[in-house]
Design a protein around this motif. Sequence first.
Motif, PDB file in Angstrom:
ATOM      1  N   ALA A 300      49.420  32.028  33.002  1.00 39.51           N
ATOM      2  CA  ALA A 300      48.566  32.908  33.796  1.00 39.51           C
ATOM      3  C   ALA A 300      47.817  33.891  32.913  1.00 39.51           C
ATOM      4  O   ALA A 300      46.621  34.152  33.124  1.00 39.51           O
ATOM      5  CB  ALA A 300      49.412  33.655  34.825  1.00 39.51           C
ATOM      6  N   ARG A 301      48.495  34.469  31.919  1.00 44.68           N
ATOM      7  CA  ARG A 301      47.829  35.403  31.020  1.00 44.68           C
ATOM      8  C   ARG A 301      46.717  34.698  30.249  1.00 44.68           C
ATOM      9  O   ARG A 301      45.641  35.260  30.027  1.00 44.68           O
ATOM     10  CB  ARG A 301      48.852  36.004  30.047  1.00 44.68           C
ATOM     11  CG  ARG A 301      48.304  37.173  29.232  1.00 44.68           C
ATOM     12  CD  ARG A 301      49.295  37.554  28.154  1.00 44.68           C
ATOM     13  NE  ARG A 301      50.534  38.087  28.688  1.00 44.68           N
ATOM     14  CZ  ARG A 301      50.758  39.383  28.866  1.00 44.68           C
ATOM     15  NH1 ARG A 301      49.816  40.253  28.570  1.00 44.68           N
ATOM     16  NH2 ARG A 301      51.922  39.804  29.319  1.00 44.68           N
ATOM     17  N   CYS A 304      43.570  34.310  32.406  1.00 43.57           N
ATOM     18  CA  CYS A 304      42.813  35.555  32.589  1.00 43.57           C
ATOM     19  C   CYS A 304      42.100  35.968  31.320  1.00 43.57           C
ATOM     20  O   CYS A 304      40.923  36.348  31.352  1.00 43.57           O
ATOM     21  CB  CYS A 304      43.753  36.663  33.060  1.00 43.57           C
ATOM     22  SG  CYS A 304      44.401  36.410  34.719  1.00 43.57           S
ATOM     23  N   GLN A 340      43.607  46.450  41.834  1.00 37.20           N
ATOM     24  CA  GLN A 340      44.865  45.800  41.453  1.00 37.20           C
ATOM     25  C   GLN A 340      46.046  46.738  41.651  1.00 37.20           C
ATOM     26  O   GLN A 340      47.113  46.332  42.119  1.00 37.20           O
ATOM     27  CB  GLN A 340      44.770  45.341  40.006  1.00 37.20           C
ATOM     28  CG  GLN A 340      46.096  45.026  39.339  1.00 37.20           C
ATOM     29  CD  GLN A 340      46.585  46.193  38.487  1.00 37.20           C
ATOM     30  OE1 GLN A 340      45.843  46.738  37.684  1.00 37.20           O
ATOM     31  NE2 GLN A 340      47.840  46.557  38.661  1.00 37.20           N
ATOM     32  N   ARG A 349      53.317  42.149  43.634  1.00 34.18           N
ATOM     33  CA  ARG A 349      52.639  41.583  42.456  1.00 34.18           C
ATOM     34  C   ARG A 349      52.339  40.090  42.627  1.00 34.18           C
ATOM     35  O   ARG A 349      51.299  39.601  42.219  1.00 34.18           O
ATOM     36  CB  ARG A 349      53.478  41.763  41.203  1.00 34.18           C
ATOM     37  CG  ARG A 349      54.338  43.001  41.091  1.00 34.18           C
ATOM     38  CD  ARG A 349      53.626  44.311  41.060  1.00 34.18           C
ATOM     39  NE  ARG A 349      54.516  45.355  40.539  1.00 34.18           N
ATOM     40  CZ  ARG A 349      54.517  46.598  40.953  1.00 34.18           C
ATOM     41  NH1 ARG A 349      53.697  46.983  41.926  1.00 34.18           N
ATOM     42  NH2 ARG A 349      55.332  47.494  40.412  1.00 34.18           N
ATOM     43  N   SER A 353      48.541  38.443  42.412  1.00 36.99           N
ATOM     44  CA  SER A 353      48.084  37.608  41.298  1.00 36.99           C
ATOM     45  C   SER A 353      47.604  36.250  41.791  1.00 36.99           C
ATOM     46  O   SER A 353      46.621  35.702  41.276  1.00 36.99           O
ATOM     47  CB  SER A 353      49.213  37.435  40.272  1.00 36.99           C
ATOM     48  OG  SER A 353      50.349  36.827  40.859  1.00 36.99           O
ATOM     49  N   CYS A 356      44.080  36.750  43.172  1.00 36.83           N
ATOM     50  CA  CYS A 356      43.088  36.984  42.114  1.00 36.83           C
ATOM     51  C   CYS A 356      42.687  35.679  41.429  1.00 36.83           C
ATOM     52  O   CYS A 356      41.497  35.394  41.250  1.00 36.83           O
ATOM     53  CB  CYS A 356      43.635  37.968  41.087  1.00 36.83           C
ATOM     54  SG  CYS A 356      43.787  39.672  41.677  1.00 36.83           S
ATOM     55  N   GLY A 394      43.528  40.206  38.047  1.00 41.93           N
ATOM     56  CA  GLY A 394      44.648  39.294  37.830  1.00 41.93           C
ATOM     57  C   GLY A 394      45.374  39.570  36.526  1.00 41.93           C
ATOM     58  O   GLY A 394      46.609  39.535  36.471  1.00 41.93           O
ATOM     59  N   VAL A 397      47.689  42.640  36.988  1.00 42.99           N
ATOM     60  CA  VAL A 397      48.903  42.346  37.765  1.00 42.99           C
ATOM     61  C   VAL A 397      49.875  41.513  36.945  1.00 42.99           C
ATOM     62  O   VAL A 397      51.091  41.778  36.918  1.00 42.99           O
ATOM     63  CB  VAL A 397      48.542  41.610  39.070  1.00 42.99           C
ATOM     64  CG1 VAL A 397      49.807  41.244  39.837  1.00 42.99           C
ATOM     65  CG2 VAL A 397      47.652  42.465  39.943  1.00 42.99           C
ATOM     66  N   ILE A 398      49.354  40.501  36.247  1.00 40.55           N
ATOM     67  CA  ILE A 398      50.218  39.606  35.471  1.00 40.55           C
ATOM     68  C   ILE A 398      50.863  40.351  34.308  1.00 40.55           C
ATOM     69  O   ILE A 398      52.023  40.113  33.959  1.00 40.55           O
ATOM     70  CB  ILE A 398      49.401  38.398  34.984  1.00 40.55           C
ATOM     71  CG1 ILE A 398      49.048  37.506  36.189  1.00 40.55           C
ATOM     72  CG2 ILE A 398      50.150  37.597  33.936  1.00 40.55           C
ATOM     73  CD1 ILE A 398      47.935  36.538  35.947  1.00 40.55           C
ATOM     74  N   GLN A 401      53.684  42.194  35.814  1.00 38.31           N
ATOM     75  CA  GLN A 401      54.761  41.253  36.129  1.00 38.31           C
ATOM     76  C   GLN A 401      55.559  40.892  34.887  1.00 38.31           C
ATOM     77  O   GLN A 401      56.787  40.799  34.932  1.00 38.31           O
ATOM     78  CB  GLN A 401      54.186  39.976  36.755  1.00 38.31           C
ATOM     79  CG  GLN A 401      53.781  40.109  38.217  1.00 38.31           C
ATOM     80  CD  GLN A 401      53.255  38.797  38.763  1.00 38.31           C
ATOM     81  OE1 GLN A 401      52.194  38.324  38.355  1.00 38.31           O
ATOM     82  NE2 GLN A 401      53.996  38.204  39.674  1.00 38.31           N
TER      83      GLN A 401
END
Length: 501
Positions: A300-301, A304, A340, A349, A353, A356, A394, A397-398, A401
């Motif tokens: 996910a990171r 983004c 966010q 969270r 995510s 997003c 996003g 949030v990630i 998290q």
Amino acid sequence: MILTGKLKVIVLLMTQKCNRRECTVSSDSLPPLSYILPDTREGGTFSKCLMYNGSALDGASVVPCQHGWEYDDTWYPQTVPSEMNWVCDDMHIVSDVMFYAQNIGAVLGLLFGYMGDMYGRRPLQLACVVMHVVSRVVMMYTTSLLPLFVVAESLVVGAAGVMLECSVSVGTELTDIRNRSCVNCMAYVGIPIGLVSACLCVQIFPGWKHSLLFAVLCCLVLLLFCRWFPESPRWLTCRGREEEALSVLRRVAATNGSSLPPFTLQVLHRVAKAKRDRVGYLAIFSSWNLFKNTLLLAMARSLCWVTMVALVLSVGIISVNPLVAVSAQAVAQAASVLLQHYCGTHFGRRWSSVACLALVGLLGALCVVLLTVGVPSVAMAVVVMAMQFWSTAGAGVINLQSIEVHPTCLRQITASVECTVAGVCMSLVPYIVFQGGSVDRRLPFAILSAMHLLGALSVSFLPETALQRLPESLQDAAEFGRGRPYWSWRLIAPPSYVQGQ
């Protein structure tokens, strides 16, 4: 935080100029262009890299430009490619520099992350700031020595992400569960501020070296504040240094004009249990739950970060003023960070995510449609700005998290692993944007759209972290989020929530 945004615009300066070169000729009295330049067209214009060795009427052969290039300095007075003539046959150098710098920086990021969990957050922060200074100074004098130039750029690539993670981690570890999102929000607001500041810097200073000097000055100022950067009390406790942790907490409380809460010693004793855990990269595989969460967060990171950089670089594809476009994206990023924070606090969270990433995927598909039907560039710029908005939201949030899912004893190591994976993926961005965009302008947006829709589904399997106590040990991480229903929308606080744990 300003340096993070500065980094992105430096990347922009390294790339946009290459698309604005013009082959020049030496004659003062010029015949028609068709007699001098080959009649093979590049995007509806004469060749910018080739010329006739004489006159086309005399059957002259086609040769590379013999008299250099003239550069369009409408937006940038001078960049690295224009100074070094990284165009035409050497145009690949720009993408190669970014590719190798990202991958070398990714490896260095692993080293920095290990340093953060083994030797402390404070030494890591100091080392990262020093790396920024060294990198920018070396880059100014090594443009003709590509290996050294790449290594210098990789220093700041490796340090940038870990530096941000380190500062947010310390703030989060010092904050109760009700305000962790606020700390993350304040940190991420620095990124759009940095982008706008860097655009102003480009307008003010005449060349790329002056911009690097400005970045060095910002780092030197930041070094002055490192003495007030506290060591993480949770990390100190995990290393068996409870007295030092208590001293840090007392100093923080005194600075804020308050006293330590009565449950402080209880928390420290609980955190101290993690000192028996094995610390290192292999600890990520200590449980399936910890490994799965790290893998999903890394993916996910990466999505983004790749999108945020790709959209900055794509301003050349949509044919608008790049500085205005980047500044507009920065404004969208600032607004997205605030959104966010609100959504992450009130709706959790996990689903924030997911939303997003899904919205970025849908907007990417819309870009493909708009480029197919041929809409004005202003409309494309608006959609791209919306993509940047949701991508930044996003990422925020990630990032939160990641800090809340991983245990204190592994927080920097897991963050460095995620940043490394993201860095490797980011090394492909120039090829996707420039190489793919030269084939079909819709291709980069189509790739981003497909990846984000898949990513939205994947991150839905992460545990909800809002209002949850930070895991301290490997055992906490192995059990974190287990047993909670997938279709859960309510934020359920543990009993310790009332104590701010």
